[in-house]
Design a protein around this motif. Structure first.
Motif, PDB file in Angstrom:
ATOM      1  N   ALA A  89       0.876  -1.181   0.000  1.00 43.95           N
ATOM      2  CA  ALA A  89       0.000   0.000   0.000  1.00 43.95           C
ATOM      3  C   ALA A  89       0.907   1.223   0.000  1.00 43.95           C
ATOM      4  O   ALA A  89       1.568   1.512   0.991  1.00 43.95           O
ATOM      5  N   GLY A 121      -2.428  -4.769  -3.569  1.00 42.52           N
ATOM      6  CA  GLY A 121      -2.155  -3.562  -2.826  1.00 42.52           C
ATOM      7  C   GLY A 121      -2.959  -2.411  -3.344  1.00 42.52           C
ATOM      8  O   GLY A 121      -3.980  -2.595  -4.005  1.00 42.52           O
ATOM      9  N   ASP A 122      -2.496  -1.226  -3.039  1.00 43.78           N
ATOM     10  CA  ASP A 122      -3.251  -0.026  -3.386  1.00 43.78           C
ATOM     11  C   ASP A 122      -2.255   1.103  -3.558  1.00 43.78           C
ATOM     12  O   ASP A 122      -1.243   1.156  -2.868  1.00 43.78           O
ATOM     13  N   THR A 131       2.819   0.905   3.568  1.00 43.47           N
ATOM     14  CA  THR A 131       2.517  -0.264   4.392  1.00 43.47           C
ATOM     15  C   THR A 131       2.703  -1.514   3.547  1.00 43.47           C
ATOM     16  O   THR A 131       2.163  -1.618   2.447  1.00 43.47           O
TER      17      THR A 131
END
Lengths: 320, 320
Positions: A89, A121-122, A131
């Motif tokens: 992330a 993820g992002d 993160t």
């Protein structure tokens, strides 16, 4: 974030060499689908690095990509787990090609060495915050917990103590000691994956040293309901640390400095020979530094004094 | 962060009612240890919400705690997975008791309703940024992917379209339509977990609508190598949305607005009856809105016109 920016980011994070056979479905759907083999448990951890808190704004992005993965793999190592998958992330103010390229290079170089696949993820816009969540596998009943230390067990440490702490002081310009390996240790710590796996079935407890030996061994002692004494003369200190202590008198630094990402673990005496043989067959140095005791608390034997570490950092001195 | 602050945070995140039988080891060690049952695959997703990007600084923390979990559970729903575990990476400028209490209340209320256990994470100081990673289980070969839609399949949508988009316009003060349920939908979306599970074995593809129906159905079409036509008259619009369209003429809003977290899915005609029966036995409304076609692209039939959506948002109008 505009489509073009997302595309830019995607380009840097879809070119990975590792494909796990147990990945049923990787990046690109609502979720990744992962297959956990029989008789394995899934080990899960997540750690965040924030600009200005865990790293300086001018950090080398390649080191940052390495480190955010390394701190998570280190938690897997401390469980004796084998890393398999990660999600990332990444929140960043504005995607820059050179920065992303360098960050991805550091991230994937470490991922490849440990056979770790990025499965999701992002990516979001905002203050630089990263993160990683790491997923690994450990044979059932063989994961290394913090709670298994028993009186009489021996306390060991991989690698050296306080090296990353010295690296930080060098980076901050607060010492003139020249020790490039200490800076590398700070910025590109090596998660002790292989050592963690070798400990399976032999160590009674394990933790990775992220907050300093005194604090992290303290977590083992608390979780296990025991105490320990460690001996100053057994602590694995580099020449750089020894010079730092001579110059400053600050001998507590290697015990309190974090970011080493070495493993601290305990071993029942009956397993000592097997453990030392198995670890010696790897490439990770290790040292016996003390012993678990039934009396609560952490004590350091130094120059004939027994120094008690207490939880709030206050140190209570008693004559040995 | 000072010990006291960490303790404060820990207090709010260790009092959870859910304990999964398959959690071998929860919060408090280097990793959590989780057991995945045989014949199940693990579904993994991670999403981040950033202050000022995904929510306003004055957001109700209880809603925020709900929403950051909901958007992740929604990804599990879209795979037909049953949620089990989450990790929470919470970066915040300064821990305040009232804020944390409220955030935790929203987070755990939703977690409890879906039997989700918090098994780890990280709390760090920095600009307010929240990443949740959610882990769920789906029977092997029965997870719902984006790539399975085939020409002739029917396109369905759960719930209503554009409701959260209307809620955002209400919150922004750019419409005077009074529709409290739209605001609730924006701030406390309900992940369609039960509906997703009911789709297993019957739907050919599925996605959750986070970026707008046109964009998200577009992902299904792209992944499946197909096109689709949806019919305006079949779209499930609330009275509030209908009034908004009459007042503003902006009929595109419900197709492009995100944050609904409904499921859009496709079903082979042979499964239609079984699907509708199974969904009707649940409590989630659903509507047939269109059909998959071999011709690439997404088309909308409205008032006798066929309107083509293209990937860059440009709309190309053709007479039907």
């Amino acid at each position: 974030m505009a489509i073009g920016e997302f595309e830019l980011i995607r380009r840097f994070f879809t070119k990975q060499a590792v494909k796990q056979a147990s990945t049923v479905l990787g990046v690109g759907d609502d979720c990744a689908l992962l297959r956990v083999e029989e008789r394995q448990d899934l080990a899960v951890t997540a750690d965040t690095l924030v600009e200005g808190v865990h790293f300086l704004p001018d950090v080398d992005p390649e080191s940052l990509g390495h480190k955010v993965l390394a701190v998570n793999l280190s938690d897997l190592a401390a469980m004796g787990a084998e890393p398999r998958w990660v999600t990332l992330a990444l929140t960043l103010p504005h995607p820059e090609r050179a920065w992303l390229q360098s960050f991805a290079r550091g991230f994937f170089a470490l991922a490849e060495r440990h056979g770790v696949e990025l499965v999701g993820g992002d990516t979001t816009r905002g203050p630089l915050t990263i993160t990683v969540q790491a997923l690994g596998l450990a044979p059932r009943e063989h994961a290394l917990r913090r709670s298994g230390a028993r009186p009489g067990d021996l306390v060991y440490l991989t690698g050296e103590l306080g090296t990353a702490g010295l690296g930080l002081k060098i980076r901050q310009g607060s010492t003139d000691i020249d020790d490039p390996t200490a800076v590398v240790r700070l910025e590109k710590p090596e998660p002790r994956i292989d050592a963690g796996i070798r400990l399976r079935g032999l160590a009674s407890s394990c933790i990775d040293v992220s907050d300093g030996l005194a604090a992290d061994l303290g977590h083992i002692l608390e979780a296990s309901g025991v105490g320990a004494t460690i001996e100053w003369d057994r602590l694995p200190l580099t020449d750089g640390i020894s010079r730092y202590i001579v110059e400053t008198g600050d001998w507590r630094m290697p015990l309190s400095a974090g970011d080493d990402y070495e493993l601290c673990f305990t071993v029942p005496p009956a397993n000592r020979d097997a453990l030392e043989q198995r670890l010696a067959a790897g490439d990770c140095p290790f040292a016996l530094i003390g012993r678990i005791e039934s009396q609560a608390g952490l004590r350091l034997l130094r120059d004939g004094w027994s120094i008690e570490f207490s939880q709030d950092g206050y140190q209570h001195f008693t004559r040995d």
